[in-house]
Design an enzyme around this catalytic site. Structure first.
Site, PDB file in Angstrom:
ATOM      1  N   GLU A 182       0.771  -1.328  -0.098  1.00  0.00           N
ATOM      2  CA  GLU A 182       0.116  -0.059   0.063  1.00  0.00           C
ATOM      3  C   GLU A 182       0.889   1.260   0.003  1.00  0.00           C
ATOM      4  O   GLU A 182       0.816   1.911   0.815  1.00  0.00           O
ATOM      5  CB  GLU A 182      -0.857  -0.079   1.350  1.00  0.00           C
ATOM      6  N   GLU A 330      -5.270  -8.746   1.199  1.00  0.00           N
ATOM      7  CA  GLU A 330      -5.830  -8.316   2.582  1.00  0.00           C
ATOM      8  C   GLU A 330      -7.305  -7.922   2.401  1.00  0.00           C
ATOM      9  O   GLU A 330      -7.576  -7.334   1.612  1.00  0.00           O
ATOM     10  CB  GLU A 330      -5.230  -6.943   3.154  1.00  0.00           C
TER      11      GLU A 330
END
Ligand code: BGC
Length: 417
Positions: A182, A330
């Site tokens: 991320e 995720e």
């Protein structure tokens, strides 16, 4: 089972963690930051959280909550944790290698730590769990942070050298690498909102970090591929479902722009440097009258995040154009009472199944997280784990939802009602 939705053969089922959040006793830039900020974070809790959250999680007022310390002691207890993952019938696991352990001082590599991670990988493999290894999940050695980290283009070479060293060492054991976790969340929190180290609020710094992370990804990709051409390399990209409310034109325009910047810019810039896309997904963001976050919030997690499992279908649909395998690296929620986890995971999986039927090549799902862990600037109170951690005794207790997840993984299917 009632009308089960079958997943493709060979689908990977797992859960994810990251080094700083579970290992314990790290020495990196976050640890330094925690020491300086724990006190005010505990004070800030009063204004950050709603009264029901303050009531349910009084540990947020304790400065110790914000010190990662021994965390889950996963560094020493990984075998026990992998036994639990195996008991959930998982066949894959995502974790990260802590750069500051491997290269605690500039250009001094610690062979013992490399051997530690080799053992971790072996422990996964003997249990039939395919390792997915993240090379950078936000933390960094103190020396690298002191040089200005990713804000400076000339620092990229240090990260690439770290990736090269690790890839050379572990090339025969690892098939799947995730270079960056991320990047957009990190850049935004650390350089735009100024809430994470190094707490800057500067648009130029933010953009430089984004661009340098793109460069770091590409360079590392090239080097790892050279070391092992058949290795599979990707990113863990946080994509959000921006919804244009009622499909109105002004909402659509804003959606188009924010989709481009948040969801696709990074992916477009690395599209020739990735073998798969890792998707981290948590958010739905409804846009209305030039305002973001106009969500209904019918159900929310302990952190107040909306639980909107349809969102993952929309996000996945938009990844089809890249024509790459997709792994959900995720997806999960903070839910201390384990009230919504089963529902949320099942509903998310139904939507993933729908995306597969639409033609998106989804090949695996990693729930976030295997264990309760250290949730960055929020500390220990949010409980994301399929497995509960008693932080006093470090006892592991599988939550009821973990048994449901075990059934799903075993049957490679989710039941629909
Ligand atoms: C991060 C994790 C984090 C999770 C829940 C993701 O953005 O990769 O480290 O714990 O979200 O907030």
């Amino acid at each position: 089972m009632n009308n089960p939705l079958k997943f493709p053969e060979g689908f990977l089922w797992g859960a994810a963690t990251s080094a700083h959040q579970v290992e314990g006793n790290n020495r990196n830039n976050w640890v330094e930051w925690e020491k300086e900020n724990a006190e005010w974070l505990a004070k800030e809790a009063q204004i950050c959280w709603q009264s029901w959250q303050q009531r349910e999680f009084p540990e947020m007022f304790n400065s110790k909550n914000y010190i990662s310390g021994r965390a889950c002691d996963h560094y020493n207890r990984y075998e026990e944790d992998f036994n639990l993952a195996k008991a959930m019938n998982n066949n894959a696991h995502r974790f990260s290698i802590e750069w500051s352990r491997i290269e605690p001082e500039e250009n001094e590599f610690n062979q013992l730590e490399i051997e530690h991670y080799r053992k971790v990988i072996q422990a996964l493999k003997i249990r039939g769990l395919e390792p997915f290894i993240t090379l950078w999940h936000w933390t960094m050695p103190v020396w690298f942070a002191s040089k200005g980290a990713f804000e400076k283009r000339e620092n990229i070479k240090y990260f690439v050298r770290f990736c090269e060293t690790v890839a050379k060492e572990l090339k025969d054991e690892v098939k799947f690498w995730i270079i960056l976790n991320e990047p957009e969340i990190y850049a935004g929190h650390s350089y735009l909102k100024g809430v994470w180290p190094p707490q800057k609020k500067n648009l130029i710094s933010y953009l430089s970090v984004m661009i340098n992370l793109i460069r770091a990804h590409r360079e590392s990709y090239k080097i790892i591929k050279k070391i092992k051409p058949d290795t599979q390399i990707g990113i863990a990209k946080n994509n959000i479902y921006f919804e244009a409310h009622k499909n109105k034109i002004n909402n659509r325009i804003l959606k188009k722009f924010i989709d481009w910047w948040w969801n696709f810019y990074f992916l477009n810039r690395i599209k020739n440097y990735q073998d798969f896309i890792g998707l981290n997904h948590y958010f739905h963001n409804r846009i209305n009258n030039f305002k973001f976050n106009q969500n209904e919030n019918k159900k929310i997690s302990d952190m107040g995040w909306e639980l909107y499992p349809e969102a993952i279908y929309h996000v996945l649909k938009c990844l089809k154009k890249y024509n790459k395998p997709v792994y959900i690296t995720e997806n999960g929620l903070a839910d201390v009472k384990d009230e919504n986890r089963e529902w949320f995971v099942k509903e998310s999986l139904k939507n993933i199944h729908k995306a597969i039927a639409y033609g998106v090549n989804v090949r695996g799902y990693f729930y976030w997280s295997l264990l309760d862990n250290f949730e960055w600037d929020k500390g220990f109170w949010p409980r994301f784990g399929l497995i509960e951690i008693d932080y006093k005794t470090l006892e592991r207790k599988p939550r009821p939802s973990s048994r449901i997840y075990a059934k799903i993984a075993q049957s490679n299917a989710v039941e629909i009602k």
